[in-house]
Design a protein around this motif. Structure first.
Motif, PDB file in Angstrom:
ATOM      1  N   GLU A 198      24.767 -58.728   9.473  1.00  0.00           N
ATOM      2  CA  GLU A 198      23.918 -57.617   9.040  1.00  0.00           C
ATOM      3  C   GLU A 198      22.438 -57.983   9.098  1.00  0.00           C
ATOM      4  OE1 GLU A 198      23.823 -54.346   5.451  1.00  0.00           O
ATOM      5  OE2 GLU A 198      24.147 -56.448   4.901  1.00  0.00           O
ATOM      6  N   CYS A 200      18.302 -55.937   8.708  1.00  0.00           N
ATOM      7  CA  CYS A 200      17.638 -54.767   8.154  1.00  0.00           C
ATOM      8  C   CYS A 200      16.272 -54.624   8.818  1.00  0.00           C
ATOM      9  CB  CYS A 200      17.478 -54.908   6.646  1.00  0.00           C
ATOM     10  SG  CYS A 200      16.840 -53.436   5.822  1.00  0.00           S
ATOM     11  N   GLY A 217      16.429 -49.534   9.179  1.00  0.00           N
ATOM     12  CA  GLY A 217      17.531 -49.650   8.228  1.00  0.00           C
ATOM     13  C   GLY A 217      18.517 -50.747   8.592  1.00  0.00           C
ATOM     14  N   ARG A 218      19.705 -50.656   8.017  1.00  0.00           N
ATOM     15  CA  ARG A 218      20.731 -51.696   8.164  1.00  0.00           C
ATOM     16  C   ARG A 218      21.537 -51.527   9.454  1.00  0.00           C
ATOM     17  NH1 ARG A 218      21.794 -54.226   3.060  1.00  0.00           N
ATOM     18  NH2 ARG A 218      20.683 -53.175   1.365  1.00  0.00           N
ATOM     19  N   HIS A 219      21.872 -52.666  10.064  1.00  0.00           N
ATOM     20  CA  HIS A 219      22.701 -52.667  11.267  1.00  0.00           C
ATOM     21  C   HIS A 219      23.567 -53.925  11.283  1.00  0.00           C
ATOM     22  CE1 HIS A 219      20.463 -49.380  13.257  1.00  0.00           C
ATOM     23  NE2 HIS A 219      19.394 -49.921  12.697  1.00  0.00           N
ATOM     24  N   ASP A 471      19.663 -59.972  -0.524  1.00  0.00           N
ATOM     25  CA  ASP A 471      19.937 -58.770   0.262  1.00  0.00           C
ATOM     26  C   ASP A 471      19.031 -58.763   1.485  1.00  0.00           C
ATOM     27  OD1 ASP A 471      19.435 -55.862   1.098  1.00  0.00           O
ATOM     28  OD2 ASP A 471      21.092 -55.645  -0.327  1.00  0.00           O
ATOM     29  N   CYS A 473      17.767 -56.477   3.057  1.00  0.00           N
ATOM     30  CA  CYS A 473      16.712 -55.452   3.021  1.00  0.00           C
ATOM     31  C   CYS A 473      15.656 -55.730   1.957  1.00  0.00           C
ATOM     32  CB  CYS A 473      17.311 -54.070   2.793  1.00  0.00           C
ATOM     33  SG  CYS A 473      18.008 -53.338   4.296  1.00  0.00           S
ATOM     34  N   LYS A 476      11.645 -56.781   3.750  1.00  0.00           N
ATOM     35  CA  LYS A 476      11.983 -56.571   5.164  1.00  0.00           C
ATOM     36  C   LYS A 476      10.972 -57.226   6.090  1.00  0.00           C
ATOM     37  CE  LYS A 476      13.851 -52.014   3.971  1.00  0.00           C
ATOM     38  NZ  LYS A 476      13.705 -50.578   4.202  1.00  0.00           N
TER      39      LYS A 476
END
Length: 477
Positions: A198, A200, A217-219, A471, A473, A476
């Protein structure tokens, strides 16, 4: 038509003069695969031992013993230090990334594993660091002269893994136990075997150079897409190599988090498949075998992502050329001291306080264990602190249950002074200890002298650390 050169060979634009070197930025990212794989290799129990024996056949080994020589930093404790190196070798499966131009590396990370699974720290050494390079020997025996100052990645370019080890050891005084070198294909294999990682993005990315097109965003990224993300320089952040390092550290943190949470480390079948793919792109020193990896794995079993962090050597602008960097002092030396002296935490023994200088204490160091070379390493530590080491040898007679400080006639004060830096040692009169001398008898509990240095990462460096449990994200980049 001549040989095809990948478009990525021309993406680096930070060299101050002349055309950029004809080698791609792909090879900067495969070192991140190296650290990810190394964390996984040592972060789990290889329970199905017979099955994992086949992994040994996947790994290429390189004998660097003769090139490293004997003048190396002493091994101070049971922590493990693995130097992770990225290689841009372009033959075989890597030929698609451009023509074969030899082998270089810009990725160097020192992975420090504290004993008992206390913590793991990955220290990034930026490629643009201007540092002294020691003289090195190539595998063919040719001697490469020392350089008073040069870019740190020139050590690998000129003398391979052995020269890079010598350079890092000379700068940090940290003993490197093993090295792991990974090529292009290893990166994709690691990420794909985990089912993707993952990331972000703070904004939409449409970068023609890296061919990465993703929304904000998240990928979950895999393979070529993961490569594009970690190598991209101008599509995100401030465009600097240091900014890219921070993004790559966050990616590595996500790799560790994924590996420790998706069952890869606890499912023997899944783990075997992962390691079978990953080890096919690995070169290590002769001693870093699967057997050794299994031992290391047992020592750090259960390490959580929160105990893993990635940092960059403290740096500042290099005065003669602002496009290069210099290591910031005393921050860098404080960081290296914290890593170097990562001793086990032990309850301090109550010893008599005396005010004697180390040079006033004559010490005989005797190995009372079955570990070869232990007395020599302890003697090196004592000499480094100014003690008079008059003898290094092996204890004759019964072996002690733990480390002891024994003194001869008239040396009780010297013994008390030495005991202040020997963990859990009370001075005792030695029946066979020469007058005026102290015997340091090493027992099975010996892990090194106490240190006055903090064993934690300095605040100035820790402020920029990337924790693997964070996290993706948060902050960022």
């Amino acid at each position: 038509m001549g040989p095809m050169i990948s478009d990525y060979d021309y993406l680096d634009q930070d060299y101050p003069s002349g055309p950029p070197p004809k080698r791609g930025v792909w090879w900067r990212v495969i070192g991140w695969a190296s650290i990810a794989m190394a964390v996984v290799l040592v972060g789990t129990s290889l329970t199905a031992y017979a099955a994992y024996r086949k992994l040994e056949g996947n790994i290429k080994h390189e004998d660097v013993t003769a090139q490293l020589g004997s003048k190396r930093p002493p091994k101070l404790n049971n922590a493990l230090n693995v130097l992770l190196i990225g290689s841009d070798q372009r033959n075989g499966a890597n030929a698609k990334y451009g023509r074969d131009v030899g082998e270089r590396s810009d990725t160097m990370i020192l992975l420090h594993l504290s004993p008992g699974g206390k913590k793991a720290v990955g220290i990034s050494f930026p490629r643009d660091s201007m540092v002294p390079i020691p003289s090195c020997k190539t595998s063919s025996g040719h001697t490469i002269p020392a350089q008073s100052v040069a870019m740190i990645n020139s050590s690998f370019n000129n003398g391979g893994a052995a020269c890079t080890i010598r350079t890092i050891e000379s700068l940090t005084k940290i003993r490197i136990d093993h090295f792991v070198k990974v090529d292009f294909s290893g990166f994709k294999r690691v990420v794909d075997a985990l089912g993707g990682v993952e990331i972000c993005l703070p904004q939409r990315v449409a970068d023609k150079s890296s061919k990465l097109y993703l929304s904000a965003g998240r990928h979950i990224v895999k393979g070529e897409q993961a490569l594009a993300y970690v190598r991209m320089r101008h599509g995100l952040g401030d465009g600097s190599d240091l900014g890219r390092i921070k993004r790559q550290q966050k990616f590595l943190g996500a790799v560790v988090k994924k590996a420790t949470s998706n069952g890869t480390l606890t499912n023997p079948s899944k783990l075997l498949g992962f390691l079978d793919a990953a080890t096919k792109s690995v070169t290590t020193d002769n001693d870093f075998t699967v057997d050794e990896m299994k031992k290391v794995a047992g020592s750090v079993q259960g390490m959580s992502a929160g105990k893993v962090q990635f940092i960059t050597v403290p740096w500042t602008a290099y005065a003669p050329d602002p496009n290069r960097i210099a290591w910031k002092e005393p921050d860098a030396d404080n960081l290296f001291a914290a890593i170097r002296n990562d001793n086990q935490v032990q309850a301090p023994a109550k010893v008599k306080k005396v005010n004697l200088q180390p040079a006033q204490v004559k010490v005989e160091v005797l190995n009372g264990t079955a570990t070869p070379g232990l007395a020599g390493r302890a003697g090196d530590q004592l000499k480094a602190r100014g003690y008079q080491v008059v003898k290094v040898g092996t204890l004759t007679g019964p072996k002690p249950a733990k480390t002891e400080v024994r003194y001869g006639a008239g040396a009780d004060q010297q013994a008390a002074a030495l005991a202040q830096v020997v963990p859990n040692a009370q001075p005792v009169a030695g029946q066979d200890t020469p007058a005026g001398t102290v015997d340091l008898v090493l027992g099975p509990d010996w892990e090194g002298l106490k240190t006055s240095q903090s064993t934690s990462i300095p605040t100035s460096t820790a402020a920029g650390a990337v924790n693997a449990a964070a996290d993706v994200c948060s902050d960022k980049s």
